[in-house]
Every structure is written in C-alpha cells, then in structure tokens.
Design a protein around this motif. Structure first.
Motif, PDB file in Angstrom:
ATOM      1  N   ILE A   1      39.470  40.874  35.143  1.00 42.91           N
ATOM      2  CA  ILE A   1      38.895  42.199  35.354  1.00 42.91           C
ATOM      3  C   ILE A   1      37.407  42.073  35.652  1.00 42.91           C
ATOM      4  N   LEU A   2      36.930  43.042  36.387  1.00 45.63           N
ATOM      5  CA  LEU A   2      35.527  43.146  36.744  1.00 45.63           C
ATOM      6  C   LEU A   2      35.151  44.612  36.600  1.00 45.63           C
ATOM      7  N   VAL A   3      34.132  44.891  35.798  1.00 44.02           N
ATOM      8  CA  VAL A   3      33.680  46.265  35.601  1.00 44.02           C
ATOM      9  C   VAL A   3      32.287  46.387  36.213  1.00 44.02           C
ATOM     10  N   LEU A   4      32.166  47.258  37.199  1.00 41.35           N
ATOM     11  CA  LEU A   4      30.908  47.487  37.900  1.00 41.35           C
ATOM     12  C   LEU A   4      30.499  48.943  37.739  1.00 41.35           C
ATOM     13  N   ILE A   5      29.243  49.162  37.352  1.00 38.76           N
ATOM     14  CA  ILE A   5      28.754  50.517  37.125  1.00 38.76           C
ATOM     15  C   ILE A   5      27.516  50.744  37.990  1.00 38.76           C
ATOM     16  N   PRO A   6      27.575  51.734  38.873  1.00 39.85           N
ATOM     17  CA  PRO A   6      26.385  52.040  39.677  1.00 39.85           C
ATOM     18  C   PRO A   6      25.258  52.562  38.799  1.00 39.85           C
ATOM     19  N   GLU A   7      24.080  52.036  39.033  1.00 41.12           N
ATOM     20  CA  GLU A   7      22.875  52.521  38.378  1.00 41.12           C
ATOM     21  C   GLU A   7      21.923  52.967  39.479  1.00 41.12           C
ATOM     22  N   GLY A   8      20.795  53.517  39.101  1.00 42.52           N
ATOM     23  CA  GLY A   8      19.872  54.041  40.097  1.00 42.52           C
ATOM     24  C   GLY A   8      19.463  53.035  41.155  1.00 42.52           C
ATOM     25  N   ASP A   9      18.977  51.874  40.731  1.00 38.98           N
ATOM     26  CA  ASP A   9      18.442  50.917  41.691  1.00 38.98           C
ATOM     27  C   ASP A   9      19.180  49.579  41.704  1.00 38.98           C
ATOM     28  N   ALA A  10      20.264  49.498  40.970  1.00 36.85           N
ATOM     29  CA  ALA A  10      21.014  48.239  40.909  1.00 36.85           C
ATOM     30  C   ALA A  10      22.461  48.537  40.531  1.00 36.85           C
ATOM     31  N   LEU A  11      23.301  47.559  40.770  1.00 32.70           N
ATOM     32  CA  LEU A  11      24.688  47.642  40.318  1.00 32.70           C
ATOM     33  C   LEU A  11      24.781  46.825  39.037  1.00 32.70           C
ATOM     34  N   LEU A  12      25.322  47.435  37.990  1.00 31.92           N
ATOM     35  CA  LEU A  12      25.475  46.747  36.712  1.00 31.92           C
ATOM     36  C   LEU A  12      26.832  46.067  36.666  1.00 31.92           C
ATOM     37  N   LEU A  13      26.808  44.757  36.493  1.00 32.53           N
ATOM     38  CA  LEU A  13      28.033  43.996  36.255  1.00 32.53           C
ATOM     39  C   LEU A  13      28.246  44.093  34.745  1.00 32.53           C
ATOM     40  N   ASP A  14      29.051  45.065  34.344  1.00 37.35           N
ATOM     41  CA  ASP A  14      29.207  45.402  32.928  1.00 37.35           C
ATOM     42  C   ASP A  14      30.159  44.465  32.192  1.00 37.35           C
ATOM     43  N   ASN A  15      31.150  43.943  32.893  1.00 38.86           N
ATOM     44  CA  ASN A  15      32.119  43.074  32.228  1.00 38.86           C
ATOM     45  C   ASN A  15      32.850  42.250  33.274  1.00 38.86           C
ATOM     46  N   ILE A  16      33.102  41.031  32.909  1.00 33.42           N
ATOM     47  CA  ILE A  16      33.949  40.153  33.707  1.00 33.42           C
ATOM     48  C   ILE A  16      34.755  39.336  32.698  1.00 33.42           C
ATOM     49  N   ALA A  17      36.056  39.333  32.854  1.00 27.12           N
ATOM     50  CA  ALA A  17      36.917  38.618  31.904  1.00 27.12           C
ATOM     51  C   ALA A  17      38.129  38.062  32.638  1.00 27.12           C
ATOM     52  N   ILE A  18      38.495  36.857  32.279  1.00 19.15           N
ATOM     53  CA  ILE A  18      39.650  36.176  32.862  1.00 19.15           C
ATOM     54  C   ILE A  18      40.626  35.854  31.738  1.00 19.15           C
ATOM     55  N   ALA A  19      41.893  36.073  31.990  1.00 22.82           N
ATOM     56  CA  ALA A  19      42.922  35.704  31.017  1.00 22.82           C
ATOM     57  C   ALA A  19      42.796  34.211  30.713  1.00 22.82           C
ATOM     58  N   PRO A  20      42.837  33.829  29.444  1.00 22.07           N
ATOM     59  CA  PRO A  20      42.660  32.414  29.103  1.00 22.07           C
ATOM     60  C   PRO A  20      43.573  31.461  29.878  1.00 22.07           C
ATOM     61  N   ALA A  21      44.814  31.844  30.113  1.00 26.84           N
ATOM     62  CA  ALA A  21      45.736  30.959  30.833  1.00 26.84           C
ATOM     63  C   ALA A  21      45.338  30.755  32.291  1.00 26.84           C
ATOM     64  N   ALA A  22      44.518  31.662  32.833  1.00 26.87           N
ATOM     65  CA  ALA A  22      44.109  31.580  34.235  1.00 26.87           C
ATOM     66  C   ALA A  22      42.698  31.025  34.394  1.00 26.87           C
ATOM     67  N   GLN A  23      42.033  30.703  33.301  1.00 29.02           N
ATOM     68  CA  GLN A  23      40.678  30.175  33.401  1.00 29.02           C
ATOM     69  C   GLN A  23      40.695  28.795  34.033  1.00 29.02           C
ATOM     70  N   GLY A  24      39.611  28.478  34.724  1.00 32.97           N
ATOM     71  CA  GLY A  24      39.500  27.183  35.383  1.00 32.97           C
ATOM     72  C   GLY A  24      40.077  27.154  36.777  1.00 32.97           C
ATOM     73  N   GLN A  25      40.495  28.301  37.300  1.00 33.97           N
ATOM     74  CA  GLN A  25      41.076  28.368  38.644  1.00 33.97           C
ATOM     75  C   GLN A  25      40.146  29.039  39.647  1.00 33.97           C
ATOM     76  N   GLY A  26      38.896  29.282  39.247  1.00 35.94           N
ATOM     77  CA  GLY A  26      37.928  29.876  40.152  1.00 35.94           C
ATOM     78  C   GLY A  26      37.981  31.389  40.239  1.00 35.94           C
ATOM     79  N   LEU A  27      38.766  32.034  39.371  1.00 42.77           N
ATOM     80  CA  LEU A  27      38.864  33.493  39.437  1.00 42.77           C
ATOM     81  C   LEU A  27      37.562  34.159  39.026  1.00 42.77           C
TER      82      LEU A  27
END
Length: 150
Positions: free
Chosen positions: A63-89
C-alpha cells in the motif's frame, strides 16, 4: 511477475489493514508502542482516495498512502506484505509516489518515519530524501524528510 497499481476501494480495507498490521508489528517492541500507521483511520484514507495498492499476480501486496498538501505531496505510508518484501515492490511504490507528485505539479514530496526505523531512514536517504527536522508528535519520535522533484 506482473505488477499492477490501482486506487483502493472500501472492499480492500481488510487487506490494507492486514498488510499494515503485518508490516509494522515488528516495530512495536523497538518503539515501545504501535507505530502511527497502525493507528490511522484506513477507511477514511480509502474514502478520500489517498490509498494506492500494488498487486502482484492479482494479490494485494503493498500500500501507498499519498496526501496532497499545500506545497508538497505527503507520502504518509508505504507498507509491503512481509512475504512480498525483497521483490522491489517498495521501490516501485516510491517511484510511483514521486511520479504522481510530479504529474500533479508538486515540486517536493515529504514523508516522516519513526526515528527507531533506522532502515527506513537509510532507504529514503539512498533515494535522495534529506532530513529536514525531528519532532515528537502523538508520543512518537519522528524524522521528517523531503525530496526536491524539480
């Protein structure tokens, strides 16, 4: 393997919560409490169209959570399922976030992470993010970073 990205729908809420729980649970002992992303209102984030998913062979793996802010985009969260980690996701999601920010005419992307998540700080630094400051919010010690996209 085939990777696809799309916006999350409310039907995806259980998968989003499962991935966040699995990805962040290992940090509870290190931080001494649940990390911020485990406490967020994910249904509201989905409703507000802030949650993007990455699927691998039709299964939600990140998952990727992006929140628009006034002058920037906030990358609020990024999470990868443990079984899928290490695959470049994770890298794919970071690249997607930066691309979406540029396409929306943002000149910067911001993020914050817990100071105990040292591997995340190192990853973001390698990807060109610079630390702007540190602060304690909601009882969590956070490192704020940003990347110039111009």
């Amino acid at each position: 393997m085939e990777r696809t990205m799309r916006l999350a729908t409310q039907a995806d809420l259980p998968a989003v919560e499962r991935i966040i729980e699995a990805a962040y649970s290992p940090y509870i002992a290190r931080i001494g409490r649940k990390p911020g992303p485990m406490l967020d209102d994910h249904a509201a984030s989905i409703r507000d169209r802030h949650v993007h998913l990455i699927e691998l062979v039709g299964e939600i793996q990140g998952i990727l959570v992006l929140i628009p802010e006034g002058d920037a985009l906030l990358l609020d969260n990024i999470a990868i399922a443990p079984a899928a980690q290490g695959q470049g996701l994770g890298r794919s999601l970071l690249q997607a976030a930066e691309s979406m920010a540029r396409n929306a005419s943002y000149r910067r992307i911001r993020l914050y992470t817990n100071e105990a998540m040292t591997e995340n700080i190192a990853l973001y630094t390698r990807r060109g993010y610079i630390e702007t400051h540190r602060a304690e919010e909601k009882g969590l010690r956070r490192v704020y970073m940003e990347k110039d996209l111009s």
